[in-house]
Design a protein around this motif. Structure first.
Motif, PDB file in Angstrom:
ATOM      1  N   ALA A   1       0.669  -1.320   0.348  1.00  0.00           N
ATOM      2  CA  ALA A   1       0.154  -0.055   0.101  1.00  0.00           C
ATOM      3  C   ALA A   1       0.887   1.113  -0.209  1.00  0.00           C
ATOM      4  O   ALA A   1       0.189   1.974  -0.396  1.00  0.00           O
ATOM      5  N   ASP A   2       2.250   1.138   0.252  1.00  0.00           N
ATOM      6  CA  ASP A   2       2.625   2.612   0.783  1.00  0.00           C
ATOM      7  C   ASP A   2       3.123   2.839  -0.325  1.00  0.00           C
ATOM      8  O   ASP A   2       3.839   3.240  -0.754  1.00  0.00           O
ATOM      9  N   GLN A   3       3.685   1.917  -1.513  1.00  0.00           N
ATOM     10  CA  GLN A   3       4.062   2.318  -2.766  1.00  0.00           C
ATOM     11  C   GLN A   3       2.841   2.664  -4.412  1.00  0.00           C
ATOM     12  O   GLN A   3       3.664   3.068  -5.041  1.00  0.00           O
ATOM     13  N   LEU A   4       1.971   1.734  -3.479  1.00  0.00           N
ATOM     14  CA  LEU A   4       0.884   2.182  -4.670  1.00  0.00           C
ATOM     15  C   LEU A   4       0.394   3.554  -5.045  1.00  0.00           C
ATOM     16  O   LEU A   4       0.213   4.491  -3.303  1.00  0.00           O
TER      17      LEU A   4
ATOM     18  N   GLY B   1      -2.340   6.333  -6.245  1.00  0.00           N
ATOM     19  CA  GLY B   1      -4.018   6.699  -6.712  1.00  0.00           C
ATOM     20  C   GLY B   1      -4.807   4.996  -7.203  1.00  0.00           C
ATOM     21  O   GLY B   1      -4.534   4.607  -5.515  1.00  0.00           O
ATOM     22  N   SER B   2      -5.064   4.252  -7.599  1.00  0.00           N
ATOM     23  CA  SER B   2      -5.063   4.097  -9.017  1.00  0.00           C
ATOM     24  C   SER B   2      -4.989   2.225  -8.797  1.00  0.00           C
ATOM     25  O   SER B   2      -5.614   1.374  -9.317  1.00  0.00           O
ATOM     26  N   ASP B   3      -3.534   2.397  -8.623  1.00  0.00           N
ATOM     27  CA  ASP B   3      -2.983   1.198  -9.121  1.00  0.00           C
ATOM     28  C   ASP B   3      -2.908   0.162  -8.417  1.00  0.00           C
ATOM     29  O   ASP B   3      -3.158   0.775  -6.986  1.00  0.00           O
ATOM     30  N   ARG B   4      -2.696  -0.869  -8.665  1.00  0.00           N
ATOM     31  CA  ARG B   4      -2.954  -2.139  -7.898  1.00  0.00           C
ATOM     32  C   ARG B   4      -2.310  -2.919  -8.206  1.00  0.00           C
ATOM     33  O   ARG B   4      -1.648  -3.124  -9.327  1.00  0.00           O
ATOM     34  N   VAL B   5      -1.820  -4.022  -7.096  1.00  0.00           N
ATOM     35  CA  VAL B   5      -0.672  -5.005  -7.672  1.00  0.00           C
ATOM     36  C   VAL B   5      -1.145  -5.939  -8.507  1.00  0.00           C
ATOM     37  O   VAL B   5      -2.305  -6.489  -9.305  1.00  0.00           O
ATOM     38  N   ALA B   6      -0.351  -6.432  -9.237  1.00  0.00           N
ATOM     39  CA  ALA B   6      -1.238  -7.009 -11.370  1.00  0.00           C
ATOM     40  C   ALA B   6      -0.140  -8.419 -11.175  1.00  0.00           C
ATOM     41  O   ALA B   6      -1.123  -9.353 -11.616  1.00  0.00           O
TER      42      ALA B   6
ATOM     43  N   PHE C   1       5.231  -6.984  -9.803  1.00  0.00           N
ATOM     44  CA  PHE C   1       4.707  -5.889 -10.255  1.00  0.00           C
ATOM     45  C   PHE C   1       3.480  -4.863 -10.640  1.00  0.00           C
ATOM     46  O   PHE C   1       2.859  -5.592  -9.996  1.00  0.00           O
ATOM     47  N   SER C   2       3.389  -3.751 -10.308  1.00  0.00           N
ATOM     48  CA  SER C   2       1.641  -2.862 -10.036  1.00  0.00           C
ATOM     49  C   SER C   2       1.488  -2.719 -11.398  1.00  0.00           C
ATOM     50  O   SER C   2       1.975  -3.068 -12.601  1.00  0.00           O
ATOM     51  N   HIS C   3      -0.560  -2.765 -11.251  1.00  0.00           N
ATOM     52  CA  HIS C   3      -0.731  -1.920 -12.946  1.00  0.00           C
ATOM     53  C   HIS C   3       0.072  -1.174 -13.663  1.00  0.00           C
ATOM     54  O   HIS C   3      -0.132  -1.433 -14.933  1.00  0.00           O
TER      55      HIS C   3
END
Length: 184
Positions: A106-109, A111-116, A139-141
């Protein structure tokens, strides 16, 4: 009198053929210095997303994730030729797993970015029928690397009906033939 329609039709055809190249779209040749650098193709060049998708060979999918491997990454380890390395990709599909990973990072994401997805390099000792994790990246989305641990290789037996067992078969074929796919 019969010659006039034929001459008129011929003149019309010749003028059409001569005008066609002049009306063609101009091709950007910036940076091309010699004819040997020209590319002739009827197909459009693939974009970055298409090139990335072509890197991966799909293996299988289940409720948790979709699995693929990078065919070009299959190689013998330069430090130990008895070890075969391969890069795999796991695209997360399970909402509960994604939510758990989103909390973890959570601390690295933003806006609406999420783990992908994650990419994991697996190492196989073909003769011993064992495998180890070599490294991984999560990687994130949006393509941001959230974690990239490198592991001390601890080879262990390959469990049945897993990503490791599927990749072992591909690595075994690569080790014995130098190819990733069986050609009939």
């Amino acid at each position: 009198m019969k010659k006039w329609p034929i001459l008129l039709l011929s003149a019309l055809t010749v003028s059409t053929l001569l005008a066609s190249p002049a009306a063609a779209d101009k091709i950007d040749t910036t940076g091309i210095d010699s004819p040997s650098e020209w590319e002739i193709s009827m197909q459009p060049k693939p974009n970055a997303a298409e090139i990335e998708a072509a890197r991966w060979r799909d293996l299988y999918a289940n409720k948790t994730a979709s699995y693929a491997y990078e065919e070009a990454s299959l190689t013998a380890d330069p430090k130990d030729p008895e070890v075969i390395l391969v890069n795999t990709r796991t695209i997360y599909l399970d909402p509960a797993l994604i939510a758990e990973q989103n909390k973890k990072f959570a601390d690295q994401l933003t806006g609406s970015d999420r783990v992908a997805y994650s990419e994991i390099v697996l190492a196989f000792r073909i003769q011993e029928h064992t495998y180890a994790l070599a490294s991984s990246k999560i990687f994130s989305h949006d393509g941001k690397v959230l974690a990239s641990p490198v592991y001390e290789r601890q080879f262990k037996p390959i469990p049945a009906k897993t990503l490791a067992s599927t990749m072992y078969e591909i690595a075994q074929n690569f080790a014995s033939t130098g190819r990733t796919r069986i050609i009939n």
